[in-house]
Design a protein around this motif. Sequence first.
Motif, short mmCIF file in Angstrom:
data_model
loop_
_atom_site.label_atom_id
_atom_site.label_comp_id
_atom_site.label_asym_id
_atom_site.label_seq_id
_atom_site.Cartn_x
_atom_site.Cartn_y
_atom_site.Cartn_z
N ASN A 1 -7.07 -11.36 11.04
CA ASN A 1 -8.25 -10.81 10.94
C ASN A 1 -8.54 -10.60 9.47
O ASN A 1 -7.95 -9.70 8.95
N ALA A 2 -9.25 -11.40 8.88
CA ALA A 2 -9.59 -11.27 7.34
C ALA A 2 -10.17 -9.97 6.74
O ALA A 2 -9.99 -9.36 6.02
N SER A 3 -10.92 -9.33 7.79
CA SER A 3 -11.73 -8.16 7.56
C SER A 3 -10.85 -6.84 7.55
O SER A 3 -10.84 -5.87 6.93
N ALA A 4 -9.77 -6.97 8.72
CA ALA A 4 -8.85 -5.77 8.69
C ALA A 4 -7.57 -6.31 8.87
O ALA A 4 -7.22 -6.37 10.17
N SER A 5 -6.85 -6.51 8.21
CA SER A 5 -5.52 -7.42 8.09
C SER A 5 -4.46 -6.54 9.16
O SER A 5 -4.01 -7.23 10.01
N ALA A 6 -4.64 -5.42 8.94
CA ALA A 6 -3.66 -4.61 9.92
C ALA A 6 -3.98 -4.38 11.70
O ALA A 6 -3.25 -4.33 12.21
N THR B 1 -9.85 -15.22 11.66
CA THR B 1 -11.32 -14.63 11.96
C THR B 1 -11.90 -13.99 10.59
O THR B 1 -11.42 -13.11 10.13
N ALA B 2 -13.17 -14.48 10.25
CA ALA B 2 -14.03 -14.02 9.12
C ALA B 2 -15.05 -14.05 9.03
O ALA B 2 -15.81 -14.83 8.36
N THR B 3 -15.68 -13.19 10.06
CA THR B 3 -17.17 -13.21 10.38
C THR B 3 -17.90 -12.55 9.56
O THR B 3 -19.18 -12.71 9.62
N GLY B 4 -17.37 -11.50 8.87
CA GLY B 4 -18.20 -10.57 8.17
C GLY B 4 -18.60 -9.41 9.19
O GLY B 4 -19.15 -8.37 8.56
N ALA C 1 -11.09 -21.60 13.11
CA ALA C 1 -11.57 -20.83 11.89
C ALA C 1 -12.76 -20.19 12.66
O ALA C 1 -13.93 -20.83 12.62
N VAL C 2 -12.99 -18.71 12.57
CA VAL C 2 -14.39 -18.27 13.27
C VAL C 2 -14.80 -17.80 12.03
O VAL C 2 -14.40 -16.90 11.38
N GLY C 3 -16.13 -18.22 11.77
CA GLY C 3 -16.86 -17.63 10.52
C GLY C 3 -17.05 -18.72 9.39
O GLY C 3 -16.28 -19.62 9.29
N GLY C 4 -18.07 -18.71 8.74
CA GLY C 4 -18.47 -19.98 7.91
C GLY C 4 -18.66 -19.28 6.41
O GLY C 4 -19.39 -20.31 5.53
N GLY C 5 -18.24 -18.19 6.08
CA GLY C 5 -18.36 -17.68 4.64
C GLY C 5 -17.43 -18.15 3.87
O GLY C 5 -16.54 -18.73 4.06
N PRO C 6 -17.35 -17.67 2.66
CA PRO C 6 -16.40 -17.93 1.53
C PRO C 6 -14.90 -17.92 1.94
O PRO C 6 -14.26 -18.66 1.56
N VAL C 7 -14.88 -16.41 2.63
CA VAL C 7 -13.47 -16.36 2.89
C VAL C 7 -12.62 -17.41 3.89
O VAL C 7 -11.71 -18.06 4.08
N SER C 8 -13.62 -17.53 4.87
CA SER C 8 -13.22 -18.52 5.85
C SER C 8 -13.23 -19.91 5.43
O SER C 8 -12.21 -20.63 5.59
N ALA C 9 -13.95 -20.23 4.42
CA ALA C 9 -14.01 -21.53 3.69
C ALA C 9 -12.56 -21.90 2.97
O ALA C 9 -11.85 -22.86 2.79
N ILE D 1 -17.11 -8.24 15.79
CA ILE D 1 -16.64 -9.69 16.41
C ILE D 1 -15.28 -10.11 15.86
O ILE D 1 -14.73 -10.37 16.85
N ASP D 2 -14.82 -9.48 14.69
CA ASP D 2 -13.60 -10.01 14.34
C ASP D 2 -12.59 -9.54 15.31
O ASP D 2 -11.54 -9.94 16.00
N ARG D 3 -12.76 -7.98 15.55
CA ARG D 3 -11.88 -7.38 16.38
C ARG D 3 -11.99 -7.91 17.71
O ARG D 3 -10.91 -8.19 18.41
N LYS D 4 -13.02 -8.41 18.26
CA LYS D 4 -13.12 -9.22 19.64
C LYS D 4 -12.43 -10.54 19.74
O LYS D 4 -11.55 -10.61 20.61
N VAL D 5 -12.47 -11.07 18.50
CA VAL D 5 -11.70 -12.31 18.56
C VAL D 5 -10.39 -12.05 18.41
O VAL D 5 -9.50 -12.66 19.20
N VAL D 6 -9.72 -11.02 17.74
CA VAL D 6 -8.35 -10.79 17.81
C VAL D 6 -8.00 -10.46 19.23
O VAL D 6 -6.81 -10.85 19.75
N GLU D 7 -8.81 -9.65 19.94
CA GLU D 7 -8.44 -9.31 21.24
C GLU D 7 -8.56 -10.41 22.17
O GLU D 7 -7.50 -10.85 23.06
N MET D 8 -9.39 -11.40 22.35
CA MET D 8 -9.28 -12.64 22.87
C MET D 8 -8.01 -13.54 22.69
O MET D 8 -7.31 -13.92 23.61
N ALA D 9 -7.69 -13.77 21.44
CA ALA D 9 -6.48 -14.32 20.84
C ALA D 9 -5.15 -13.64 21.64
O ALA D 9 -4.39 -14.22 21.99
N GLY D 10 -5.24 -12.39 21.40
CA GLY D 10 -4.22 -11.33 22.14
C GLY D 10 -3.85 -11.69 23.41
O GLY D 10 -2.76 -11.90 23.95
#
Length: 421
Positions: free
Chosen positions: A98-103, A74-77, A15-23, A81-90
Motif C-alpha cells: 500500500n503506497a499511501s500507507a505502507s504500514a 496499490t497507489a490510487t491516491g 498495479a492499481v493506480g496510474g499516477g507517478p508513484v504507480s508508474a 480505495i488503497d485500503r480496500k485493495v489491501v483487504e481484497m488481496a488479504g
Amino acid sequence: MFSLAVDLTDVPVLAVGGGPVSARRVHAFLAAGAAVTVVAPTLCPALQPLPLGVRWHARGVAPEDLDGVRLVHTATGDPEIDRKVVEMAGERGIWCVNASASAEGTAVVPARASVPTPTGEVTVAVSSADPVRSVEIRNRISHDLRTEPTGLRPRRPHGGWVALVGGGPGDAELLTSRALTLLHSADVVVIDRLAPHSVLQTLDPDVLVIDVGKVPGRHAVPQHEINRLIVEHAHAGRGVVRLKGGDPYVLGRGEEERLACVAAGVEVEVVPGISSALAVPAAAGIPVTHRGISRGFTVVTGHDQIPQLPADTGHTLVILMGVAQLRDTATRLIALGRSADCPVAVVERGCTPQQRVTVAPLARIAGVAAARGVESPAVIVVGDVVRLGPDWAAGLAQCDELDHDRHDELDVLGIDLKASA
Ligand code: SAH
C-alpha cells in the motif's frame, strides 16, 4: 516485516493506480521481469505510451482483477480505495503493497539500489518507518560501496596473519573499529564463548568460524590445540582473527597465544578490547571509582591474593571467575578485615539482554546469590561504590526474603572466622 528478495520473472503483478508513484513501481516490476497489469481510469505521462508488455484496464479496480495475481501494488491516491485493495488481496492470500500507507499493507518495497563492486553487483535495500530516512541511508550505503570498494574484505597479499582481538563483554556494539575491520578481512574466526557471537552474522558466508568456547561442564578445546589451530591456518596463508571475550590480556591467555604465533614465525597483532572487569560493573550502573568514595580498584580472580589487598571498603574489588568460590571469598574478606556490611554486587551476563544484578552486604551475599541461582559468567564488585548503582536499595530490601536461612550469615561470620583465626 521480514526482509526477503523474490524472483518476479513472469510473475503476474497487479498495479492499481496510474499516477507517478504507480508508474515508478510498474517500471521497477518490469525491470525485474514481472508480467504487469495496470488498472486505472487514466494514466499519467510516465506511463504513456504504455511500456511494452504492460496490460491496462481503463477503469476502477474490481475484485476479478486479483484473480491469478501473486503480488499487488496499490497507489490510487485515495486511501479508502488503497485500503480496500489491501483487504481484497488479504482475503485471497496475496501480498499487497500500500503506497499511501505502507504500514497497512502486507508487503513493503524498500529503498533500493544496485551497486557494482569489485566482487560483483550488490543490492542495497533499506526499510524503516520513515521512507525519507530510508532513502538517505540507502544513498549513504551505496555511496560508501562505490567509493570504498577496498573496505570489502581486503585480502592481504602477503599471506597468513593472526590478530588476537578483544571482543568486549558480549555486546557487538562494544567492539572497537579495529576489531571490526580485522573481522571483516579475516578468512578464519576462532571465537570464545564470552566473545560477541552476534557479530558472526555480519561475516561473509565463506568465512570459517571455529567455536572453541568453554561451556562449563563440557570439554573445551585445550589451549595448545587453539594455539596449533591459529598457527596452522596462518601458515596456510589465511587471515585469522582470534576473537576473545573482553580484553585479550586480562585473564585471557592472550600472551600465550601471541608467543605461540611468534615461535611459529607468524605475523601477529594484539587488539585491546573492553574488559568485562570495567564494562560489566558500568553496565550495572556501578562506577569502579568515584570521587570521595573510591580512589582505586583491584581486579582479581580467586581469593588467593586477598591478604595483600587493602581491606577498607573504599577500595573496590572486582572479581572475575569467582561465582563458585563466592562463599569462601566472602568469608576470607571478612576474616581479613573487610566490614561484614560492605556492599557487594554480582552482575551476571553483563552487557547482554540477560543481564541480572544481585546485591547484598558481604556477610549475606553468598546466601542471597545461592537463593537466586546465580551462575557464571558474572563479575563480582565489592566496595562502597556498589551503593551508587540503581539496584542497591531495592536489592537490599529483598535480601531478607531471599536469604531464608538466616543462620547462613552466622555460619559465614562464625565458623569460618574460627577456621581462619
Ligand atoms: N578477558 C576477559 C576475561 C576472561 S575471564 C575480559 O577481559 O573480560 C572470564 C570471566 O570474565 C568470567 O568468569 C566472568 O567473571 C567475566 N566475564 C566476561 N564476560 C562477562 C559478562 N558478559 N558478564 C559477566 N561476567 C563476564
